[in-house]
Write an enzyme that holds these catalytic residues in place. Structure first.
Site, PDB file in Angstrom:
ATOM      1  N   THR A 176       5.802   3.977  -7.071  1.00 52.23           N
ATOM      2  CA  THR A 176       5.657   2.777  -7.928  1.00 52.23           C
ATOM      3  C   THR A 176       5.361   3.070  -9.284  1.00 52.23           C
ATOM      4  OG1 THR A 176       3.499   3.348  -7.490  1.00 52.23           O
ATOM      5  CG2 THR A 176       5.264   1.951  -5.778  1.00 52.23           C
ATOM      6  N   LEU A 201       0.566  -1.355   0.393  1.00 51.30           N
ATOM      7  CA  LEU A 201       0.066   0.236  -0.080  1.00 51.30           C
ATOM      8  C   LEU A 201       0.774   1.117  -0.289  1.00 51.30           C
ATOM      9  CD1 LEU A 201      -2.875   1.529   0.339  1.00 51.30           C
ATOM     10  CD2 LEU A 201      -2.807   1.379   2.810  1.00 51.30           C
ATOM     11  N   GLU A 202       0.965   1.616  -0.645  1.00 50.04           N
ATOM     12  CA  GLU A 202       1.526   3.702  -1.403  1.00 50.04           C
ATOM     13  C   GLU A 202       0.464   4.489  -0.216  1.00 50.04           C
ATOM     14  OE1 GLU A 202       4.539   5.086  -4.819  1.00 50.04           O
ATOM     15  OE2 GLU A 202       2.824   3.834  -5.707  1.00 50.04           O
ATOM     16  N   ILE A 203       1.777   4.589   0.148  1.00 49.49           N
ATOM     17  CA  ILE A 203       1.194   5.937   0.911  1.00 49.49           C
ATOM     18  C   ILE A 203       1.248   7.461   0.833  1.00 49.49           C
ATOM     19  CG2 ILE A 203       0.043   6.765   3.011  1.00 49.49           C
ATOM     20  CD1 ILE A 203      -0.393   4.259   4.290  1.00 49.49           C
TER      21      ILE A 203
END
Length: 731
Positions: A503, A465-467
Site C-alpha cells: 500500500t 490491516l496489511e500483514i
C-alpha cells in the site's frame, strides 16, 4: 433457517416466536430459500387458531439479519433474474406488513439492509442497547439502493429528511438514535429482549399499545416535507449535495432520491412497485458489480487459511494481552480498538508527556463511545487500557506492536529491549509504514515471531490491516495475526516484505507523480480535481497535507532509495519541511486551513484554499499557458498507481490481484467504483491499456512504461481475473 415456537392453546395471549438462524453461517442473510421459508412460516401461522401475535428474533449471538445474500446478484448478467428476486421479496414483505396479527421484531446485533426492511414491515420494533446492535440501509455503499421497500417505507415512517440521511450515507445507527428518530419503538437490555417483545405483542393484540406509523410533525417538517414547494427544495438540495460529493460517478444515490420523491406522491403499493426494476437495472451495472465484488472479496480475505510446510492448516491463537510500544496517535488508536474488542492493552512510552497524551486520547475516545452506547457498555473497555513508562509486564504479552517514530535504529533498539524480556512465543510486530520488516528485526534471535502489522489512520474507521511477512515469519505467527485481525474486525491482506510493502509503495509513486505534475506547470487545484473526477475520494495534494508532508517525505525517501531509477523526491519536499510546512497538522501545507471559529461575512466557515506562496518552492516551474485537462491528469495518476500495483504482483509482494484490489481501495482510496487497480485494468482491457500507455509514454516519458506482466496479458488476450486463486468463491 426458521424455528417456530408456538404457545399452547390455553396460553393467553397465544404467541408464536420465530427464531431466524441460517445454518452453517455466522450471520443471517436473506436468500431465495429464506424468502420461501418466511412465506411458508407465515402461511402456516395464518391458519393457527387463537394466535394473538408473532415475535421475530435471531438465533445468532451478534446479528439479527445482516442484509440480502449478495450472491444472488453478485454475478448476475440478466437483470430479469435480479428483478424476479426483488419482486418475490416484495411479495413476502407485503404479507408480513399486512398480517392480521401484530408482529414484533426483536432486534439484537446487526439489522442492516434487507434485515431492516423486513423489520420496517413489522408492527413494532424493539432493539437492544448492546454495542453489537446497529441498524442501517448500507445499499448505496454497494452501488444499489434499499430495494426491498426501504426507499418507500422509511420516509413514511421517520420523515423525508431523516430517511434521505439514512439511505444516502448508508451509515450505521445506534439504538438510542434509532429510538429518537422513530426507527425503533423500544430500547431494552439484551437480557430482557424476548420478554419485552412478548409483552409488546400481547399489548398490541389487546389494543393497549398503538404502533408508530408516521413521523412526529414539527415546523421544519411542515415547511419542507408537507408542501410541494418545500419538498421540491429539499430534494433539489439533496441532489446537489450528492452531485458535489460523488461527481456523478455513483448512480445509486440519485436513483434513490428520484424514487423517494416520486413515491411520496403515489399510493403505497404503486410506490413499492417502482423499486424492483430500478434495483435490477443498477445491480447489473458496472458500479454495483465492482462494489459488490469488493464486498465479497473482502469477506473471503477474512476467512483465509494458513498452512504449514506439510500442507496442514495452522490454527492461530487468540490475543488476550497486547503491548503497545509508542504512545503516539497511532499507538493509542490501536490500543483503544483492541481494548474495545476485549483485549487487555498496555501502552508504554519513555516520557510522561507523550504517555499522558496517549491516555488522554484513549479517554476521549471512550467518552465519545459512552455518549452513543452508554457508560455501562464502555467501562470495561476503559479498564482494559493502562500506561507505563517501563516495560514491566510486557513479558506476559501475547503480542507486542511497536509504533515508535520511523527511525530504523530506534526500532531495532526497541526490539532488542523486548527480546531480552519476553518468551519466544510472544509475537513482535512493527507498525512501520515503509521500512522493511526484515531490517527492523535484523538483530532478533527469534525471527520466526517477527511480523509487520501496518494499520491505517484513523484505526477505528479504516478497515484494512496489511500483514507483512518476512521469509522467516512462521506460519503460527501469521495465523495468530490473522486471528487478531478478525478479533478487532479488520480486513487483512498478507504481503511480502519490501520497501513500502504494497500500500505505501503504490501510494508513494502516486503522490510523487502528483508533485511532478505541479512541477511541470499544472495547478494544485487541477491535479486534485483531476483525481477526484476519476473517483479518488480526495486529491493527492490534499492527501499529502492530510497524512503530513513530513510523514510523506520519510516514506518517499525510503522508496527512492529502493527504486532510484523510477521514483525521486523533489527538493520541494525538503524545502517545505525546512519552512515547517507539515500539512494540516500544523495548519501550513499546500493549502491554507481556516482557523477555529473563523467565519465569512455571511456566517459560513470558509473552505480551505491553496496557499499561492507554495508555488515558490517549485524551482523552475512555468505555469502552463494552456491548462491541461484535469480528467487526463486523473487518468495518468490512476494509471501510475495501477502500474505499480502490477509490479508488486510481478515481484510477489502481493499474492493475487484480489489482494491488490482490496489493499488499494481499503488502504489508500483507489477509486472504489472501479473495483481496484486490477479489476479496473480488466474492465478497460489490458490491450487497450497498453495502447494508451504508449501514447502517454511518448508525451510524458518512461513513467508510463508497461510492466512485463501487463504486456504478456495483452498479447495472450487474458486478464488479471484469470490469475486469482484461492478466493473462496469471490469474484
Amino acid at each position: 433457517m426458521f424455528t417456530l415456537t408456538l404457545d399452547p392453546p390455553e396460553v393467553s395471549p397465544r404467541l408464536a416466536v420465530i427464531t431466524i438462524d441460517r445454518p452453517g453461517e455466522k450471520v443471517n442473510t436473506i436468500a431465495p430459500a429464506a424468502l420461501a421459508a418466511i412465506e411458508e412460516q407465515f402461511a402456516a401461522l395464518e391458519s393457527t387458531p387463537g394466535l394473538a401475535g408473532v415475535v421475530l428474533i435471531s438465533g445468532k449471538p451478534d446479528n439479527f439479519i445482516a442484509g440480502a445474500d449478495v450472491e444472488v446478484f453478485a454475478t448476475a448478467k440478466d437483470r430479469k433474474d435480479v428483478e424476479t428476486f426483488s419482486r418475490k421479496g416484495h411479495e413476502v414483505l407485503k404479507r408480513i406488513a399486512n398480517s392480521k396479527v401484530p408482529i414484533v421484531a426483536a432486534i439484537h446485533g446487526a439489522c442492516l439492509g434487507a434485515g431492516l426492511e423486513l423489520a420496517l414491515c413489522c408492527t413494532w420494533r424493539i432493539a437492544t442497547d448492546s454495542p453489537k446492535t446497529v441498524l442501517g440501509l448500507p445499499e448505496t455503499m454497494l452501488g444499489l439502493f434499499p430495494g426491498g421497500g426501504g426507499v418507500t417505507r422509511l420516509p413514511r415512517l421517520i420523515g423525508v429528511r431523516e430517511a434521505l440521511d439514512v439511505i444516502l450515507t448508508g451509515r450505521n445507527i445506534r439504538p438510542r438514535a434509532a429510538k429518537k428518530m422513530g426507527l425503533v419503538d423500544q430500547v431494552v437490555s439484551e437480557e430482557s429482549l424476548l420478554a419485552a417483545a412478548r409483552r409488546a405483542a400481547g399489548l398490541l393484540a389487546a389494543h393497549k399499545l398503538e404502533p408508530h406509523l408516521h413521523p412526529k410533525s414539527d415546523v421544519a417538517r411542515v415547511l419542507l416535507e408537507q408542501n410541494p414547494v418545500g419538498r421540491r427544495v429539499l430534494f433539489n438540495q439533496a441532489r446537489k449535495t450528492v452531485q458535489r460529493k460523488t461527481l456523478g460517478l455513483y448512480p445509486a444515490p440519485l436513483v434513490a432520491i428520484d424514487l423517494i420523491e416520486r413515491g411520496l406522491t403515489l399510493p403505497l403499493d404503486e410506490a413499492l412497485a417502482q423499486e424492483p426494476p430500478a434495483f435490477a437495472e443498477l445491480a447489473v451495472g458496472p458500479v454495483a458489480q465492482n462494489l459488490v465484488s469488493l464486498f465479497r472479496r473482502s469477506n473471503a480475505l477474512k476467512k483465509q487459511e494458513v498452512k504449514d510446510a506439510e500442507g496442514d492448516v495452522v490454527e492461530g491463537a487468540p490475543i488476550h494481552r497486547l503491548g503497545m510500544v509508542g504512545g503516539g496517535f497511532m499507538g493509542a488508536d490501536i490500543a483503544v480498538v483492541s481494548a474495545e474488542k476485549g483485549i487487555e492493552t498496555r501502552i508504554r512510552d519513555i516520557a510522561p508527556e507523550p504517555l499522558g497524551k496517549a491516555l488522554a486520547h484513549c479517554k476521549s475516545y471512550f467518552d465519545r463511545r459512552a455518549k452513543s452506547l452508554g457508560e455501562r457498555h464502555v467501562f470495561k473497555a476503559r479498564s482494559r487500557v493502562s500506561g507505563s513508562l517501563e516495560l514491566a509486564g510486557f513479558g506476559t504479552m501475547d503480542l507486542i506492536i511497536e509504533a515508535v517514530p520511523e527511525n530504523l535504529g530506534l526500532k531495532q533498539d526497541v526490539f532488542a529491549q523486548l527480546e531480552a524480556i519476553v518468551p519466544p512465543t510472544t509475537i513482535l510486530a512493527s507498525n512501520t509504514s515503509a521500512l522493511p520488516i526484515g531490517k527492523v528485526g535484523a538483530k532478533l534471535q527469534h525471527k520466526e515471531r517477527l511480523i509487520g502489522l501496518h494499520f491505517f489512520s484513523p484505526v477505528s474507521k479504516m478497515p484494512l490491516l496489511e500483514i507483512v511477512v518476512t521469509p522467516e515469519t512462521s506460519p503460527q505467527t501469521l495465523a495468530t495475526c490473522l486471528r487478531y485481525a478478525a478479533q478487532i474486525g479488520k480486513t487483512p491482506i498478507v504481503v511480502k516484505d519490501g520497501p513500502g510493502f504494497y500500500t505505501t509503495r503504490v501510494l508513494g509513486f502516486y503522490l510523487m507523480a502528483a508533485l511532478q505534475m505541479v512541477q511541470d506547470g499544472h495547478t494544485i487545484e487541477a491535479v486534485d480535481r483531476g483525481a477526484r473526477q476519476i473517483g479518488w475520494p480526495v486529491g493527492p495534494i490534499t492527501l499529502l497535507d492530510e497524512v503530513g508532508i513530513d510523514v510523506g517525505a520519510k516514506v518517499s525517501k525510503t522508496l527512492a532509495e529502493a527504486f532510484p531509477e523510477r521514483i525521486s523526491v523533489p527538493d520541494t519536499v525538503d524545502q517545505f519541511l525546512a519552512s515547517k510546512r507539515y500539512g494540516r497538522k500544523n495548519g501550513r501545507g499546500f493549502y491554507i486551513y481556516p482557523g477555529e471559529g473563523e467565519r465569512s461575512f455571511l456566517g459560513k466557515k470558509p473552505r480551505k484554499r491553496v496557499d499561492p506562496e507554495v508555488y515558490e518552492f517549485f524551482a523552475g516551474r512555468t505555469p502552463l499557458s494552456e491548462p491541461g485537462d484535469p480528467e487526463e491528469l486523473g487518468e495518468r495518476l490512476t494509471l501510475i498507481a495501477a502500474l505499480e500495483a502490477i509490479r508488486c504482483l510481478e515481484e510477489g509482494i502481493i499474492a493475487t490481484p484480489r489482494d491488490g484490489d482490496i489493499g488499494a481501495v481499503f488502504g489508500f482510496g483507489y477509486p472504489p467504483m472501479r473495483g481496484g487497480p486490477f479489476r479496473h485494468i480488466d474492465a478497460l482491457g489490458p490491450g487497450a491499456v497498453v495502447s494508451r500507455l504508449a501514447q502517454l509514454r511518448e508525451r510524458y516519458g518512461d513513467t508510463y512504461t508497461p510492466p512485463a506482466l501487463l504486456l504478456e496479458l495483452a498479447r495472450s488476450g487474458k486478464n488479471f481475473s484469470s490469475l486469482n486463486k484461492d478466493e473462496g468463491g469471490a469474484a
